[in-house]
Design an enzyme around this catalytic site. Structure first.
Site, PDB file in Angstrom:
ATOM      1  N   GLU A 156     -26.419   8.833 -18.646  1.00 29.85           N
ATOM      2  CA  GLU A 156     -26.453   8.298 -17.288  1.00 29.85           C
ATOM      3  C   GLU A 156     -27.287   9.142 -16.331  1.00 29.85           C
ATOM      4  OE1 GLU A 156     -22.409   7.555 -16.194  1.00 29.85           O
ATOM      5  OE2 GLU A 156     -22.146   6.060 -17.769  1.00 29.85           O
ATOM      6  N   LYS A 210     -16.513  -3.598 -13.942  1.00 32.75           N
ATOM      7  CA  LYS A 210     -17.663  -3.679 -14.841  1.00 32.75           C
ATOM      8  C   LYS A 210     -17.796  -5.123 -15.298  1.00 32.75           C
ATOM      9  CE  LYS A 210     -17.279   1.044 -16.681  1.00 32.75           C
ATOM     10  NZ  LYS A 210     -16.857   1.848 -17.853  1.00 32.75           N
TER      11      LYS A 210
END
Length: 429
Positions: free
Chosen positions: A205, A337
């Site tokens: 990330e 999500k």
């Protein structure tokens, strides 16, 4: 005019070099929408199913041609001709077509790609940016970013058991100011790590993945970098953790293999409480394992009044699991999500349920991302006030920050940066 006339899908690559699904939707009036689906590394057991081919001769079994075929055959046949502006009907038709409780037959990656592309095509027809189409005139709150600047756990190859160490620029005056603050801290941290002899490679990330011995060592570097960048920890910037505790919960205990520690459920709660006393940590995600409801309740009762406790694997953007959490007073925030549940309609329902119950909502990326920036628009559309979309490196992460900057510019004087009000435990301080 807004009838769905064609749907195309293809296999593209995500930020980890693994295949994912991209979908194009074309409407009768020529409007077009495209969406690419993300993929997680640490996935909850209760998530909707991501359909993979399992053919070891292609992409080590991770191909998504089955999902692509489902889009271009069964799904197109089922929703072709439907009105793209009726998002709920489109999503419900796909869910019914799949016929399983977790989208295992057609794949959540197939259904979600179509769902988001339909919304984008409908927004184009309406002549509106996606955040305005989904959120209406109320969609104007720019979220506080949770910027993942140190990676551990499943996102990095180092001894740190916790997955993410994040900074939140709650004292910024605007979203663009928050991005600036995060970038300055990120580069200051890089210099500090390099000076101390640590590598400055980045994880999935975009955060650094140094070979540090413990969570405390990582937190000390983050604190040092906030100060060195000219900001005040606890005031300008607060800290957030993603423990991803499900990943190291085994046989009823939390086993920190990197640190060589084992903690019972009660000791895990004590440990997290002590960390929040030693550092300005205002948000902890997945501090307990996904099915450790007892531990979650203990943690909530212990520190929930002063710390945002975010359920990711616990809730998996699922209204049924969220309802249980609300009923039992477990956690006080949900991580959102889109691919955990697999459709836009269900995602919005989860955010709405959370907000009505007084829970905060954090819009989130996955570790396997693309240049698709849909979640930036959804964060503003839902006024959730917080977004988690990685570090200040890797274009798959920056695509979301850059889209938020554009949205803020487009909103002009209407734009409102969430700031300290984003975290309820911080708002009154």
């Amino acid at each position: 005019m807004t009838a769905i006339t064609n749907i195309a899908a293809r296999e593209i690559l995500d930020s980890r070099g693994n295949p994912t699904v991209e979908v194009d939707v074309l409407l009768e009036d020529g409007s077009f929408g495209r969406a690419a689906v993300p993929s997680g590394a640490s996935t909850g057991a209760h998530e909707a199913v991501e359909l993979r081919d399992g053919d070891k001769s292609r992409y080590n079994g991770k191909g998504v041609l089955k999902a692509v075929d489902a889009v271009q055959s069964e799904i197109l046949d089922a929703i072709g001709g439907m009105d793209a502006e009726d998002q709920v009907a489109v999503d419900e038709a796909m869910i019914a077509l799949d016929g399983t409780p977790n989208k295992a037959r057609l794949g959540a990656n197939a259904i979600l790609g179509v769902s988001l592309a339909v919304a984008k095509a409908a927004a184009e027809t309406a002549g509106l940016p996606l955040y305005r189409y989904v959120g209406g005139v109320q969609g104007r709150v720019l979220p506080v970013p949770m910027m993942n600047i140190v990676n551990g756990g499943a996102h990095a190859d180092n001894p740190i058991d916790f997955q993410e160490f994040m900074v939140m620029p709650v004292g910024a005056t605007s979203l663009s100011d928050a991005v600036r603050m995060g970038a300055e801290i990120f580069h200051t941290l890089k210099s500090a790590l390099k000076k101390a002899g640590h590598n400055t490679n980045v994880g999935d990330e975009g955060g650094f993945a140094p070979n540090l011995p413990s969570a405390e060592a990582a937190l000390d570097f983050v604190m040092e970098s906030i100060n060195a960048a000219g900001f005040k920890p606890g005031s300008d910037v607060v800290l957030a953790l993603d423990c991803a505790a499900t990943e190291f919960f085994k046989d009823g205990a939390y086993r920190y293999e990197g640190e060589g520690q084992t903690r019972s459920i009660e000791q895990q709660v004590d440990y997290l409480a002590k960390l929040t006393e030693a550092y300005p940590i205002l948000s902890i995600e997945d501090g307990m394992s996904e099915d450790d409801w007892e531990g979650w309740k203990l943690l909530t009762d212990r520190i929930g009044s002063r710390v945002q406790l975010v359920g990711d694997d616990l809730f998996v953007t699922n209204v049924e699991r969220l309802a249980r959490g609300i009923e039992t007073g477990t956690a006080n925030s949900i991580l959102v999500k889109v691919n955990q549940i697999g459709s836009l309609t269900e995602t919005l329902a989860a955010v709405d349920m959370a907000q009505r119950a007084g829970y905060t909502a954090v819009m989130s990326h996955r570790s396997g991302e693309t240049e698709d920036s849909t979640i930036a628009d959804l964060a503003v559309a839902t006024n959730c006030g917080q977004i988690k979309t990685g570090s200040l490196a890797r274009s798959d992460r920056l695509a979301k920050y850059n889209q938020l900057i554009r949205i803020e510019e487009g909103l002009g004087a209407q734009a409102l940066y969430a700031g300290r009000s984003a975290i309820r435990q911080l708002a009154g301080r």
